[in-house]
Design a protein around this motif. Structure first.
Motif, short mmCIF file in Angstrom:
data_model
loop_
_atom_site.label_atom_id
_atom_site.label_comp_id
_atom_site.label_asym_id
_atom_site.label_seq_id
_atom_site.Cartn_x
_atom_site.Cartn_y
_atom_site.Cartn_z
N LYS A 270 -15.48 -6.61 -7.63
CA LYS A 270 -15.14 -7.43 -8.79
C LYS A 270 -15.83 -6.95 -10.07
O LYS A 270 -15.43 -7.32 -11.17
N VAL A 271 -16.89 -6.15 -9.93
CA VAL A 271 -17.59 -5.71 -11.14
C VAL A 271 -16.80 -4.64 -11.89
O VAL A 271 -17.11 -4.34 -13.05
N ARG A 272 -15.81 -4.07 -11.25
CA ARG A 272 -14.91 -3.12 -11.92
C ARG A 272 -13.51 -3.38 -11.38
O ARG A 272 -12.98 -2.63 -10.57
N PRO A 273 -12.89 -4.50 -11.80
CA PRO A 273 -11.65 -4.96 -11.18
C PRO A 273 -10.44 -4.09 -11.46
O PRO A 273 -9.38 -4.33 -10.89
N ASP A 274 -10.59 -3.09 -12.33
CA ASP A 274 -9.47 -2.21 -12.63
C ASP A 274 -9.58 -0.87 -11.91
O ASP A 274 -8.82 0.06 -12.19
N ALA A 275 -10.54 -0.75 -10.98
CA ALA A 275 -10.81 0.53 -10.34
C ALA A 275 -10.46 0.53 -8.86
O ALA A 275 -10.54 -0.49 -8.18
N ASP A 276 -10.06 1.70 -8.37
CA ASP A 276 -10.03 1.91 -6.93
C ASP A 276 -11.46 1.89 -6.42
O ASP A 276 -12.40 2.14 -7.18
N VAL A 277 -11.66 1.61 -5.13
CA VAL A 277 -13.00 1.48 -4.57
C VAL A 277 -13.20 2.50 -3.46
O VAL A 277 -12.37 2.62 -2.55
N SER B 278 -19.68 -8.29 1.41
CA SER B 278 -20.08 -8.16 0.01
C SER B 278 -19.63 -6.83 -0.58
O SER B 278 -19.23 -6.75 -1.74
N ILE B 279 -19.67 -5.78 0.23
CA ILE B 279 -19.27 -4.46 -0.24
C ILE B 279 -17.76 -4.33 -0.30
O ILE B 279 -17.20 -3.76 -1.25
N LYS B 280 -17.09 -4.87 0.67
CA LYS B 280 -15.63 -4.73 0.76
C LYS B 280 -14.90 -5.66 -0.21
O LYS B 280 -13.85 -5.29 -0.77
N GLU C 163 -35.05 -13.45 -12.57
CA GLU C 163 -36.24 -14.07 -11.99
C GLU C 163 -35.93 -14.88 -10.74
O GLU C 163 -36.69 -14.88 -9.78
N GLN C 164 -34.80 -15.58 -10.72
CA GLN C 164 -34.54 -16.54 -9.64
C GLN C 164 -33.80 -15.96 -8.44
O GLN C 164 -33.57 -16.67 -7.46
N LEU C 165 -33.44 -14.68 -8.47
CA LEU C 165 -32.62 -14.11 -7.40
C LEU C 165 -33.45 -13.32 -6.40
O LEU C 165 -34.55 -12.87 -6.71
N ASP C 166 -32.88 -13.12 -5.19
CA ASP C 166 -33.58 -12.40 -4.14
C ASP C 166 -33.03 -10.98 -4.00
O ASP C 166 -32.27 -10.50 -4.84
N HIS C 167 -33.38 -10.31 -2.91
CA HIS C 167 -33.00 -8.91 -2.73
C HIS C 167 -31.49 -8.71 -2.70
O HIS C 167 -30.99 -7.67 -3.13
N GLY C 168 -30.77 -9.71 -2.19
CA GLY C 168 -29.32 -9.62 -2.13
C GLY C 168 -28.61 -10.23 -3.31
O GLY C 168 -27.41 -10.52 -3.24
N LEU C 169 -29.34 -10.46 -4.41
CA LEU C 169 -28.79 -11.07 -5.63
C LEU C 169 -28.29 -12.48 -5.37
O LEU C 169 -27.29 -12.93 -5.92
#
Length: 303
Positions: free
Chosen positions: A80-87, A73-75, A274-280
């Motif tokens: 994808k939340v900032r697709p124009d950025a280096d990570v 999920s991290i890698k 409301e419907q999501l858990d700790h890991g979204l």
């Protein structure tokens, strides 16, 4: 209390869904000397895209005793939340992609303040070397706590998203987790044992051997004495706090109460799923929810 920008997403499927495309990342591993020669070097991984990027996204993992490069999920997903950025991914003290067990060096030395110090040093180094125009920070769970702490001490951050990092009191969040995860007939005994442990940590000014949930004395001491409300109020740059309603790891009600209590909230937005858990994630899926990713991407685009 000043008026808070409250962005509710209680019915999560009302948010527009669309595919979030991002070019594939190629990670390179680097090291950076810490201030003390006796300390091991900081290890960080910089993911570059096909085209040179002007922006940088730092992703902060939770309390895992694993390298962020081994967490899909991290890698692969959160970038994808900032697709124009280096990570940027930063290893915790004593961890690396080729370590499978949880080393004693990590248990003895890892702490929120250490993670903040390392991140601050790496970000300053990269801004000078790469000259990124904007720096974005995304953290979940413990990573959310680190994100708001970093926002307090580093003014060069453009915008920060902290999801499911809990409320003002870490002890309250642990007790919420105990109530949600232990059988009712033993909950009282487990709570009593934990409260005794927490009191002992808080009251002791001398380091003693602790290995609880793969964390040592330094980590527990800082987490149990942290008041997250004060940390958030001390930051000046834009912050989005996200909380899931089905979170068994931290207390959604206490997160909401903390946000409502903020004295200064001009730069703080809040979204509740409301419907999501700790890991979204939702009950029906093992994947991170698209609406949460979309909401984070849209919020980052505003900044």
């Amino acid at each position: 209390m000043r008026k808070l920008n409250l962005l509710l997403a209680v019915i999560f499927f009302t948010i527009s869904h669309y595919s979030i495309a991002a070019s594939e990342l190629t990670f390179e591993t680097h090291t950076l000397k810490r201030s003390l020669a006796s300390e091991p070097k900081i290890t960080y991984h910089l993911g570059s895209r096909e085209k040179p990027a002007n922006n940088l996204l730092l992703i902060l993992q939770g309390s895992d005793c694993r390298s962020p490069l081994t967490i899909n999920s991290i890698k692969s997903v959160y970038p994808k939340v900032r697709p124009d950025a280096d990570v940027l991914l930063i290893e915790k003290w004593g961890l690396s992609p080729d370590i499978n067990a949880c080393p004693q060096a990590y248990i003895d030395n890892d702490s929120p303040s250490r993670r903040v110090s390392d991140a601050k040093q790496v970000l300053k180094h990269l801004k000078e070397k790469k000259r990124y125009q904007s720096v974005y920070v995304l953290g979940g769970s413990e990573g959310a706590v680190i994100a708001v702490m970093l926002r307090k001490v580093l003014l060069g951050i453009t915008a920060t998203i902290a999801f499911n990092g809990g409320g003002n009191s870490f002890q309250n969040d642990i007790e919420h987790n105990i109530k949600a995860s232990t059988p009712p007939d033993v909950t009282g005994a487990v709570l009593e044992e934990f409260r005794g442990f927490a009191d002992k940590i808080r009251e002791s000014d001398k380091v003693f051997a602790v290995d609880s949930s793969q964390h040592g004395y330094k980590w527990w001491k800082e987490m149990l004495t942290l008041e997250q409300t004060q940390v958030i109020e001390s930051g000046e740059t834009p912050l989005l706090i996200i909380q899931s309603g089905q979170d068994n790891s931290v207390d959604p009600e206490q997160t909401h109460a903390m946000v409502e209590s903020l004295d200064s909230s001009e730069n703080v937005d809040y979204q509740f799923f409301e419907q999501l858990d700790h890991g979204l994630r939702s009950d029906s899926s093992n994947d991170i929810n698209d609406s949460a990713l979309t909401a984070m991407r849209e919020w980052f685009q505003k900044h």
